[in-house]
Design an enzyme around this catalytic site. Structure first.
Site, mmCIF file in Angstrom:
data_model
loop_
_atom_site.group_PDB
_atom_site.id
_atom_site.type_symbol
_atom_site.label_atom_id
_atom_site.label_comp_id
_atom_site.label_asym_id
_atom_site.label_seq_id
_atom_site.Cartn_x
_atom_site.Cartn_y
_atom_site.Cartn_z
ATOM 1 N N HIS A 47 1.526 -1.551 0.079
ATOM 2 C CA HIS A 47 0.104 -0.036 -0.392
ATOM 3 C C HIS A 47 0.356 0.882 0.077
ATOM 4 O O HIS A 47 2.114 0.963 -0.043
ATOM 5 C CB HIS A 47 -0.483 -0.505 1.344
HETATM 6 P P1 TYD Z 1 -1.753 -3.026 7.610
HETATM 7 O O1 TYD Z 1 -0.283 -1.859 8.271
HETATM 8 O O2 TYD Z 1 -2.134 -3.090 6.891
HETATM 9 O O3 TYD Z 1 -0.378 -4.357 7.589
HETATM 10 P P2 TYD Z 1 0.345 -4.657 5.885
HETATM 11 O O4 TYD Z 1 1.184 -3.329 5.788
HETATM 12 O O5 TYD Z 1 1.455 -5.027 7.007
HETATM 13 O O6 TYD Z 1 -0.364 -4.911 5.168
HETATM 14 O O7 TYD Z 1 -1.778 -3.532 9.325
HETATM 15 C C1 TYD Z 1 -2.629 -4.287 9.795
HETATM 16 C C2 TYD Z 1 -3.538 -4.383 10.601
HETATM 17 O O8 TYD Z 1 -3.329 -4.035 11.612
HETATM 18 C C3 TYD Z 1 -5.126 -3.027 10.323
HETATM 19 O O9 TYD Z 1 -5.747 -3.867 10.572
HETATM 20 C C4 TYD Z 1 -4.203 -2.197 10.931
HETATM 21 C C5 TYD Z 1 -3.970 -2.998 12.010
HETATM 22 N N1 TYD Z 1 -2.386 -1.266 12.950
HETATM 23 C C6 TYD Z 1 -3.249 -0.763 14.134
HETATM 24 O O10 TYD Z 1 -3.790 -0.854 14.141
HETATM 25 N N2 TYD Z 1 -2.198 0.302 14.421
HETATM 26 C C7 TYD Z 1 -1.067 0.390 13.737
HETATM 27 O O11 TYD Z 1 -0.318 1.214 13.763
HETATM 28 C C8 TYD Z 1 -0.730 -0.516 11.911
HETATM 29 C C9 TYD Z 1 0.357 -0.414 11.884
HETATM 30 C C10 TYD Z 1 -1.667 -1.522 11.653
#
Ligand code: TYD
Length: 138
Positions: free
Chosen positions: A52
């Protein structure tokens, strides 16, 4: 670090026979105030994280343990950074598509972020990212 390009930053390393030490100071080794720190670990072999872009979030990614690749796409070209030392930080400006892959066993990816978590900051659709990227360049 002012030109909106990803950059590998050589962090201070205090060599010590008792074990080495590295540190990061905001606005000195990192061009933003640190609002949040999170880390990714226990990644099963072959898995990908990220995938993303962030509208506002700038970040620095450090391989605290093990190794992995960060692949960054600016809409025109893609660059791969292999992180395998805990004294290197990869600065990633906002507005770039990035994902992480090739995690080794026991890899730990620490991410220092310029923003609090906010789902509205994410662009999770690659076509939307390409549209935003084109609009910002024109
Ligand atoms: P995400 O950033 O989408 O992970 P990746 O980049 O590996 O795809 O985050 C995964 C899940 O964790 C999403 O539901 C949001 C949650 N999250 C938080 O609640 N706080 C945070 O600081 C982060 C980075 C993610």
């Amino acid at each position: 670090m002012k030109n909106n390009l990803p950059e590998l930053v050589d962090l201070p390393k205090i060599d010590d026979p008792r074990g080495n030490l590295t540190f990061i100071e905001e606005e000195r080794h990192i061009p933003f105030n640190i609002r949040r720190v999170y880390w990714i670990y226990d990644v099963p072999g072959g898995q990908t994280r990220g995938g993303h872009a962030f509208r506002e979030q700038q970040e620095m990614i450090v391989a605290l343990s093990g190794s992995f690749d960060v692949v960054i796409d600016d809409g025109d070209e893609s660059r791969r950074f292999h992180l395998n030392r805990s004294y290197f930080g990869l600065y990633v400006p906002n507005g770039l598509w990035r994902h992480m892959e090739n995690f080794s066993t026991n890899a730990v990816a620490m991410v220092l972020s310029s923003t609090f978590y906010d789902e509205r900051d994410y662009i999770r659709d690659f076509e939307e990212f390409m549209r935003c990227s084109r609009d910002n360049k024109s």
